[in-house]
Design an enzyme around this catalytic site. Structure first.
Site, short mmCIF file in Angstrom:
data_model
loop_
_atom_site.label_atom_id
_atom_site.label_comp_id
_atom_site.label_asym_id
_atom_site.label_seq_id
_atom_site.Cartn_x
_atom_site.Cartn_y
_atom_site.Cartn_z
N HIS A 163 50.94 30.79 36.15
CA HIS A 163 49.64 30.84 36.83
C HIS A 163 49.58 31.99 37.84
O HIS A 163 48.83 31.91 38.82
CB HIS A 163 49.31 29.52 37.52
CG HIS A 163 49.54 28.32 36.66
ND1 HIS A 163 48.58 27.79 35.83
CD2 HIS A 163 50.66 27.56 36.49
CE1 HIS A 163 49.08 26.73 35.19
NE2 HIS A 163 50.33 26.58 35.56
N SER A 284 44.24 60.72 43.30
CA SER A 284 42.81 60.53 43.50
C SER A 284 42.22 61.84 43.99
O SER A 284 42.85 62.56 44.76
CB SER A 284 42.56 59.43 44.52
OG SER A 284 41.27 59.57 45.08
N LYS A 290 46.75 58.33 47.29
CA LYS A 290 46.77 57.48 46.10
C LYS A 290 47.76 57.96 45.03
O LYS A 290 47.92 59.14 44.79
CB LYS A 290 45.38 57.41 45.46
CG LYS A 290 44.37 56.59 46.21
CD LYS A 290 44.74 55.11 46.35
CE LYS A 290 44.62 54.36 45.05
NZ LYS A 290 43.24 54.22 44.60
N GLU A 297 46.99 51.75 32.79
CA GLU A 297 45.61 51.27 32.65
C GLU A 297 45.01 51.67 31.30
O GLU A 297 44.27 50.90 30.68
CB GLU A 297 44.75 51.81 33.80
CG GLU A 297 45.10 51.17 35.13
CD GLU A 297 44.46 51.91 36.29
OE1 GLU A 297 43.44 51.43 36.79
OE2 GLU A 297 44.97 52.97 36.69
#
Ligand code: ARG
Length: 468
Positions: A163, A284, A290, A297
């Site tokens: 979970h 970024s 970043k 992804e």
């Protein structure tokens, strides 16, 4: 191919008295994408020509001229000098028309005892078979990477989750080998898909078989097919093998997507278990600090294509009456897309994983935080004869007490343990991360010994597969 009578210039244009509408020509054509099948198309035509000559259906001279012409066309295509023509519709007609231009009447005999329907089914099977082989090889490479990483990170511990709540400590290697197990099943699915794809449709004609004394087994042998199809109607219309490929690819992509999601989580400040190499991350354009996991992804995002392509292929087939319908021309772009998506994804994952680093101390700390040793403490009581349900309740009460008081198990004294249950002895204080891991020494468990055995078994299995 101009027609002096002013009729259609198409190879199939005999019964037509005018040219195809321009927008229809473009709508109907598949050459922009099915040119990718040129290699398979030429191999199929060469095998067909050999067989026609061996059976005395065409002469040896014609067969030789056809084969030489097709080989020259293949060389032109590979050199980038072949002029693909939209008005020649698809790869089959482009090659046949070019062959006729080169070798004349011999070329006009190639399509004896053959239809584009059994031709395209053959080409697509040859393509899919090669794609299965590439997928199997790429899956094996990635499995090898996971096994090596499991060896390199043999001592790294992370929390195991259910979970997405910290549950019990596990070895990172155990986690990595879980993906190796998924990819092993993926490899098996492609092996099975390959066996089903490797059946020759050629010789089925347009739909009902052909009227010549052909030798289908000889064609199958030349093209490396294990068998010939048994029903001509099925053979020209069947695209189950495309669905098989999509299905195996979609599931493999789902596995990669799950792994990618974990990598993304592990690389967050919140988890902080892993770090991506600069070569596999991006920055970024506005936030100088970043470091983004774009590669992971995209692996996650690209699974959507593979799933979509599976649904597209199923939907394409579902309303089709027997036998061939032009709908099936729509099987190719999605197939090519799934092949490309799967292969590039497997390769990029295999390249990225070895460059990742893991924060061992952080993983170990997180692995025991949040009372992750609670099961071990309950098991301790149960092994002293306390019914497991009672042990569970006693340890649950200890957790509640610690939470109230802002403490951890490590802060508890033996007296406090005893207050929760009289069966606790001093050795309860020895339950720690290492003991928790080592205790799970069952086949499939996360004990270092069990994981080392599993890793070695995975390596042996992979080597055996590769040796086949
Ligand atoms: N381009 C077609 C396809 O991909 C080839 C088969 C066409 N057959 C036909 N009878 N129109 O399916």
């Amino acid at each position: 191919m101009t027609n002096p009578d002013g009729g259609s210039s198409k190879l199939w244009g005999g019964r037509f008295s005018g040219e195809t509408n321009e927008i229809v020509e473009r709508f109907n054509a598949s050459i922009d994408f099915d040119r990718r099948l040129y290699h398979e198309d030429i191999a199929g035509s060469i095998a067909h020509a050999h067989m026609l000559a061996a059976q005395g259906i065409i002469s040896a001279e014609d067969s030789n001229a056809i084969v030489a012409g097709l080989e020259a066309i293949r060389a032109e295509i590979e050199a980038g000098t072949f002029a693909f023509r939209l008005d020649r519709e698809d790869i089959h007609l482009n090659i046949e028309a070019a062959l006729i231009e080169r070798v004349g009447d011999a070329g006009r005999r190639l399509h004896t005892g053959r239809s584009r329907n059994d031709q395209v089914a053959t080409d697509t099977r040859l393509f899919t078979r090669a794609a299965c082989d590439e997928a199997i090889a790429a899956l094996r490479d990635l499995r090898g990477v996971l096994i090596e990483l499991a060896e390199r990170e043999a001592a790294t511990v992370i929390p195991g989750y259910t979970h997405l709540q910290r549950a019990q400590p596990i070895l990172l290697a155990h986690h990595l080998l879980a993906y190796e197990a998924m990819l092993t099943r993926d490899s098996q699915r492609f092996v099975q898909a390959r066996a089903r794809v490797n059946v020759l449709p050629l010789g089925s004609g347009a739909l009902a078989g052909v009227t010549y004394p052909i030798d289908r087994a000889a064609v199958a042998r030349e093209l490396g097919f294990d068998a010939i199809s048994e029903n001509s109607l099925d053979a020209v219309s069947d695209r189950d093998f495309v669905v098989d490929f999509h299905s195996a690819a979609a599931l493999a992509m789902v596995h990669l997507s799950r792994l990618a999601e974990e990598i993304i989580l592990w690389c967050t400040a919140e988890f902080g278990f892993a770090r991506l190499d600069d070569a596999f991350s991006t920055g970024s354009s506005i936030m100088p600090q970043k470091k983004n996991p774009d590669v992971a992804e995209l692996l996650r995002g690209k699974s959507a294509r593979a799933i979509g392509n599976l649904v597209q292929a199923l939907t394409l087939l579902k309303g089709q009456p027997l036998a061939y319908n032009k709908d099936n021309q729509e099987d190719k772009e999605s197939l090519f897309d799934s092949v490309d998506t799967l292969l590039v994804s497997l390769r990029v994952a295999a390249a990225m994983l070895p460059t990742m680093t893991f924060d061992g101390p952080r993983g170990a700390e997180a692995a025991v935080a949040n009372f992750a040793l609670a099961t071990d403490i309950a098991d301790y009581l149960a092994k002293k004869g306390v019914p497991f349900r009672d042990a569970h309740e006693a340890v649950g009460a200890l957790v509640a007490r610690c939470e109230r008081e802002g403490r951890t198990f490590a802060d508890l004294t033996l007296d406090e343990y005893r207050a929760a249950h009289p069966a606790f002895d001093a050795d309860v204080l020895q339950i720690d991360l290492a003991a928790s891991l080592a205790a799970r020494d069952v086949p499939g468990g996360t004990a270092p010994n069990a994981v080392a055995r599993a890793r070695d078994a995975a390596r042996t299995r992979l080597a055996a597969e590769r040796a086949l």
